[in-house]
Design a protein around this motif. Sequence first.
Motif, PDB file in Angstrom:
ATOM      1  N   MET A 178      42.338  39.635  48.975  1.00  0.00           N
ATOM      2  CA  MET A 178      42.584  40.890  48.255  1.00  0.00           C
ATOM      3  C   MET A 178      41.264  41.553  47.885  1.00  0.00           C
ATOM      4  O   MET A 178      40.198  40.953  48.015  1.00  0.00           O
ATOM      5  CB  MET A 178      43.423  40.640  46.997  1.00  0.00           C
ATOM      6  CG  MET A 178      44.820  40.124  47.273  1.00  0.00           C
ATOM      7  SD  MET A 178      45.828  39.965  45.766  1.00  0.00           S
ATOM      8  CE  MET A 178      45.049  38.534  45.002  1.00  0.00           C
ATOM      9  N   GLY A 179      41.333  42.788  47.421  1.00  0.00           N
ATOM     10  CA  GLY A 179      40.146  43.519  46.991  1.00  0.00           C
ATOM     11  C   GLY A 179      40.509  44.913  46.553  1.00  0.00           C
ATOM     12  O   GLY A 179      41.644  45.177  46.134  1.00  0.00           O
ATOM     13  N   TRP A 180      39.558  45.821  46.675  1.00  0.00           N
ATOM     14  CA  TRP A 180      39.779  47.215  46.298  1.00  0.00           C
ATOM     15  C   TRP A 180      40.857  47.850  47.178  1.00  0.00           C
ATOM     16  O   TRP A 180      40.941  47.593  48.377  1.00  0.00           O
ATOM     17  CB  TRP A 180      38.504  48.029  46.509  1.00  0.00           C
ATOM     18  CG  TRP A 180      37.407  47.888  45.515  1.00  0.00           C
ATOM     19  CD1 TRP A 180      36.247  47.165  45.672  1.00  0.00           C
ATOM     20  CD2 TRP A 180      37.309  48.513  44.227  1.00  0.00           C
ATOM     21  NE1 TRP A 180      35.451  47.315  44.569  1.00  0.00           N
ATOM     22  CE2 TRP A 180      36.076  48.137  43.660  1.00  0.00           C
ATOM     23  CE3 TRP A 180      38.150  49.364  43.504  1.00  0.00           C
ATOM     24  CZ2 TRP A 180      35.650  48.574  42.409  1.00  0.00           C
ATOM     25  CZ3 TRP A 180      37.745  49.796  42.250  1.00  0.00           C
ATOM     26  CH2 TRP A 180      36.505  49.403  41.713  1.00  0.00           C
ATOM     27  N   LEU A 181      41.645  48.730  46.581  1.00  0.00           N
ATOM     28  CA  LEU A 181      42.467  49.693  47.299  1.00  0.00           C
ATOM     29  C   LEU A 181      41.887  51.064  46.988  1.00  0.00           C
ATOM     30  O   LEU A 181      41.249  51.256  45.942  1.00  0.00           O
ATOM     31  CB  LEU A 181      43.926  49.619  46.844  1.00  0.00           C
ATOM     32  CG  LEU A 181      44.622  48.257  47.014  1.00  0.00           C
ATOM     33  CD1 LEU A 181      46.015  48.299  46.399  1.00  0.00           C
ATOM     34  CD2 LEU A 181      44.686  47.861  48.481  1.00  0.00           C
ATOM     35  N   MET A 182      42.082  52.038  47.877  1.00  0.00           N
ATOM     36  CA  MET A 182      41.469  53.351  47.659  1.00  0.00           C
ATOM     37  C   MET A 182      41.866  53.990  46.329  1.00  0.00           C
ATOM     38  O   MET A 182      41.016  54.596  45.661  1.00  0.00           O
ATOM     39  CB  MET A 182      41.778  54.289  48.820  1.00  0.00           C
ATOM     40  CG  MET A 182      40.900  54.072  50.041  1.00  0.00           C
ATOM     41  SD  MET A 182      39.113  54.024  49.701  1.00  0.00           S
ATOM     42  CE  MET A 182      38.818  55.636  48.982  1.00  0.00           C
ATOM     43  N   PRO A 183      43.116  53.886  45.880  1.00  0.00           N
ATOM     44  CA  PRO A 183      43.423  54.438  44.550  1.00  0.00           C
ATOM     45  C   PRO A 183      42.614  53.777  43.439  1.00  0.00           C
ATOM     46  O   PRO A 183      42.270  54.419  42.440  1.00  0.00           O
ATOM     47  CB  PRO A 183      44.926  54.148  44.388  1.00  0.00           C
ATOM     48  CG  PRO A 183      45.447  54.086  45.782  1.00  0.00           C
ATOM     49  CD  PRO A 183      44.350  53.426  46.563  1.00  0.00           C
ATOM     50  N   GLY A 184      42.278  52.501  43.620  1.00  0.00           N
ATOM     51  CA  GLY A 184      41.456  51.810  42.629  1.00  0.00           C
ATOM     52  C   GLY A 184      40.027  52.308  42.623  1.00  0.00           C
ATOM     53  O   GLY A 184      39.417  52.483  41.558  1.00  0.00           O
TER      54      GLY A 184
END
Length: 264
Positions: free
Chosen positions: A203-209
Amino acid sequence: MQEKNTNQVRSRNEIFAERTSTKIYLEQPSDDNPYIASAAFCHGYDVSELMAKRSFTDVFYLLFRGELPAPDEVQILQQLMIALINPGPRHPATRAAMNAGIGKTDPAHILPIGAALLGGEYHSGGLVEEAMRFLRKQQNQDAAVCAAAHVESSTPIPGFGAYYGGIDLLANKHAAQLAQLPGAGKALKWGMQLSYALEAKGMGWLMPGVASAVLSDLGFQPKAGVCLYQLMGAPGVVAHGLELANKPITAMPFVSDENYFIER
């Protein structure tokens, strides 16, 4: 027989404003016709001067924040806007716009159709407000401890997670680039630590994050998050829709005849 409504009509006892007002924009009326503006001011700045001396990013920030940004703020906001300018052809918002275009929908409807999905909950702007509030609340905590707690409890982390079963490589790449800028703030830097702690779990960053962290550091309010996300992604959505607007419907895949069952 319809029952009578027994609710009593009560007075609101509220005093309403006599006229609608705004602190954002002032239009100076013409001497000859009060319905025609001869000049316009955005938070006190003459729009004509802004046109001549400022960038779109400057005025975008001014419009929502009420003041002109510092150079470091302009740089990071502009790079974020470029990162978000096109959600990409895999995104549901883009696909919806492409379907609208190929289906010969009125071009005026391509943007609202795409924007509606850009505001959704699936890897879109619907996550931004929650993610901004999460980052504001958690950024004083240990990021590794926070990651472990969410993984153990299987609770989602707003703005972070898996993308199609893996790490969103572009989102993490963009976040790392933004984090190197002088304008990077506490939310973005804490988010980088959280993302590193989640890597082992795929897992990691998502663009909304990523958007949430930068917008939070720039002082935008969480309520504005989804709208800003829609605005920043709108150009790419529209471009994809218009690309297909003049093409025949055969330019996109369709269910083949062998996959139909015709019942007689």
